[in-house]
Design a protein around this motif. Structure first.
Motif, PDB file in Angstrom:
ATOM      1  N   GLU A 202       0.863  -1.177   0.000  1.00  0.00           N
ATOM      2  CA  GLU A 202       0.000   0.000   0.000  1.00  0.00           C
ATOM      3  C   GLU A 202       0.897   1.223   0.000  1.00  0.00           C
ATOM      4  OE1 GLU A 202      -2.859  -0.092   3.211  1.00  0.00           O
ATOM      5  OE2 GLU A 202      -2.929  -2.278   3.134  1.00  0.00           O
ATOM      6  N   ASP A 203       0.499   2.272  -0.745  1.00  0.00           N
ATOM      7  CA  ASP A 203       1.317   3.481  -0.744  1.00  0.00           C
ATOM      8  C   ASP A 203       0.536   4.677  -0.231  1.00  0.00           C
ATOM      9  OD1 ASP A 203      -0.206   4.532  -2.864  1.00  0.00           O
ATOM     10  OD2 ASP A 203       1.248   3.926  -4.382  1.00  0.00           O
ATOM     11  N   SER A 204       1.195   5.816  -0.135  1.00  0.00           N
ATOM     12  CA  SER A 204       0.580   7.021   0.424  1.00  0.00           C
ATOM     13  C   SER A 204      -0.492   7.617  -0.475  1.00  0.00           C
ATOM     14  CB  SER A 204       1.658   8.064   0.727  1.00  0.00           C
ATOM     15  OG  SER A 204       2.340   8.398  -0.468  1.00  0.00           O
ATOM     16  N   LEU A 205      -0.601   7.144  -1.711  1.00  0.00           N
ATOM     17  CA  LEU A 205      -1.650   7.593  -2.617  1.00  0.00           C
ATOM     18  C   LEU A 205      -2.856   6.647  -2.586  1.00  0.00           C
ATOM     19  CD1 LEU A 205       0.585   8.620  -5.654  1.00  0.00           C
ATOM     20  CD2 LEU A 205      -0.397  10.096  -3.884  1.00  0.00           C
ATOM     21  N   GLU A 206      -2.860   5.744  -1.593  1.00  0.00           N
ATOM     22  CA  GLU A 206      -3.926   4.772  -1.366  1.00  0.00           C
ATOM     23  C   GLU A 206      -4.019   3.708  -2.450  1.00  0.00           C
ATOM     24  OE1 GLU A 206      -7.559   6.778  -0.317  1.00  0.00           O
ATOM     25  OE2 GLU A 206      -6.572   7.901   1.293  1.00  0.00           O
ATOM     26  N   ASN A 207      -2.938   3.487  -3.184  1.00  0.00           N
ATOM     27  CA  ASN A 207      -2.873   2.365  -4.121  1.00  0.00           C
ATOM     28  C   ASN A 207      -2.587   1.103  -3.314  1.00  0.00           C
ATOM     29  OD1 ASN A 207      -3.037   3.889  -6.648  1.00  0.00           O
ATOM     30  ND2 ASN A 207      -1.054   4.689  -6.032  1.00  0.00           N
ATOM     31  N   VAL A 208      -3.265   0.016  -3.673  1.00  0.00           N
ATOM     32  CA  VAL A 208      -3.050  -1.272  -3.013  1.00  0.00           C
ATOM     33  C   VAL A 208      -2.850  -2.316  -4.110  1.00  0.00           C
ATOM     34  CG1 VAL A 208      -4.037  -3.036  -1.504  1.00  0.00           C
ATOM     35  CG2 VAL A 208      -4.515  -0.615  -1.065  1.00  0.00           C
ATOM     36  N   ALA A 209      -1.816  -3.130  -3.966  1.00  0.00           N
ATOM     37  CA  ALA A 209      -1.553  -4.197  -4.930  1.00  0.00           C
ATOM     38  C   ALA A 209      -1.154  -5.452  -4.162  1.00  0.00           C
ATOM     39  CB  ALA A 209      -0.439  -3.801  -5.896  1.00  0.00           C
ATOM     40  N   VAL A 210      -1.624  -6.595  -4.634  1.00  0.00           N
ATOM     41  CA  VAL A 210      -1.224  -7.879  -4.075  1.00  0.00           C
ATOM     42  C   VAL A 210      -0.581  -8.669  -5.204  1.00  0.00           C
ATOM     43  CG1 VAL A 210      -1.986 -10.036  -3.017  1.00  0.00           C
ATOM     44  CG2 VAL A 210      -3.078  -7.874  -2.371  1.00  0.00           C
ATOM     45  N   ILE A 211       0.633  -9.147  -4.966  1.00  0.00           N
ATOM     46  CA  ILE A 211       1.287  -9.988  -5.959  1.00  0.00           C
ATOM     47  C   ILE A 211       1.474 -11.383  -5.365  1.00  0.00           C
ATOM     48  CG2 ILE A 211       2.390  -8.132  -7.241  1.00  0.00           C
ATOM     49  CD1 ILE A 211       4.975  -8.693  -5.737  1.00  0.00           C
ATOM     50  N   GLU A 212       1.274 -12.369  -6.211  1.00  0.00           N
ATOM     51  CA  GLU A 212       1.352 -13.767  -5.803  1.00  0.00           C
ATOM     52  C   GLU A 212       2.730 -14.333  -6.159  1.00  0.00           C
ATOM     53  OE1 GLU A 212      -1.204 -15.291  -4.265  1.00  0.00           O
ATOM     54  OE2 GLU A 212      -2.591 -13.601  -4.477  1.00  0.00           O
ATOM     55  N   ALA A 213       3.018 -15.493  -5.610  1.00  0.00           N
ATOM     56  CA  ALA A 213       4.283 -16.174  -5.901  1.00  0.00           C
ATOM     57  C   ALA A 213       4.469 -16.284  -7.409  1.00  0.00           C
ATOM     58  CB  ALA A 213       4.297 -17.560  -5.276  1.00  0.00           C
ATOM     59  N   GLY A 214       5.674 -15.943  -7.851  1.00  0.00           N
ATOM     60  CA  GLY A 214       5.997 -16.019  -9.273  1.00  0.00           C
ATOM     61  C   GLY A 214       5.708 -14.744 -10.043  1.00  0.00           C
ATOM     62  N   GLU A 215       4.954 -13.818  -9.465  1.00  0.00           N
ATOM     63  CA  GLU A 215       4.713 -12.533 -10.115  1.00  0.00           C
ATOM     64  C   GLU A 215       5.819 -11.560  -9.725  1.00  0.00           C
ATOM     65  OE1 GLU A 215      -0.092 -12.398 -10.536  1.00  0.00           O
ATOM     66  OE2 GLU A 215       0.737 -11.600  -8.689  1.00  0.00           O
ATOM     67  N   ILE A 216       5.928 -10.479 -10.480  1.00  0.00           N
ATOM     68  CA  ILE A 216       6.961  -9.477 -10.215  1.00  0.00           C
ATOM     69  C   ILE A 216       6.292  -8.111 -10.096  1.00  0.00           C
ATOM     70  CG2 ILE A 216       9.005  -8.316 -11.123  1.00  0.00           C
ATOM     71  CD1 ILE A 216       9.642 -10.903 -12.651  1.00  0.00           C
ATOM     72  N   GLN A 217       6.665  -7.377  -9.063  1.00  0.00           N
ATOM     73  CA  GLN A 217       6.184  -6.007  -8.884  1.00  0.00           C
ATOM     74  C   GLN A 217       7.377  -5.072  -9.029  1.00  0.00           C
ATOM     75  OE1 GLN A 217       5.306  -4.522  -4.875  1.00  0.00           O
ATOM     76  NE2 GLN A 217       3.340  -3.822  -5.665  1.00  0.00           N
TER      77      GLN A 217
END
Length: 103
Positions: free
Chosen positions: A78-93
């Motif tokens: 989660e970031d200060s701009l209220e973006n939320v992301a979930v990454i699963e095993a094997g994915e890349i952020q």
């Protein structure tokens, strides 16, 4: 000519915070080694094990590129701009983290 430096896994520093185990390639926090500060612009290269439901909490970044690759489980950011992301095993952020002084 490109420079090659080999840092084997056995030479990494372990920082164990209970909920976080971090094997750090470069000097970081309380561990200071003037010969292992960075490689070019690369300043942090860690293998982190984070207990489920735990995390780093809110903290600032200034001019960083951050790459996360979960090997198992999932990672939520989660970031200060209220973006939320979930990454699963094997994915890349890949994130560009900047500190902006907003009025």
């Amino acid at each position: 000519m490109a420079q090659t430096i080999l840092h084997t896994a056995a030479t990494r520093t372990l920082a164990d915070h209970g909920w976080l185990k971090s094997y750090q390639t470069f000097s970081f926090g309380m561990q200071y080694n003037p010969e292992r500060i960075q490689f070019g612009a690369l300043r942090v290269l860690n293998d982190d094990w984070v207990n489920g439901g735990k995390g780093f909490g809110e903290h600032p970044h200034d001019n960083m590129e951050i790459i996360s690759i979960p090997l198992e489980g999932a990672l939520q950011h989660e970031d200060s701009l209220e973006n939320v992301a979930v990454i699963e095993a094997g994915e890349i952020q890949v994130m560009s983290a900047r500190h902006w002084d907003l009025p």
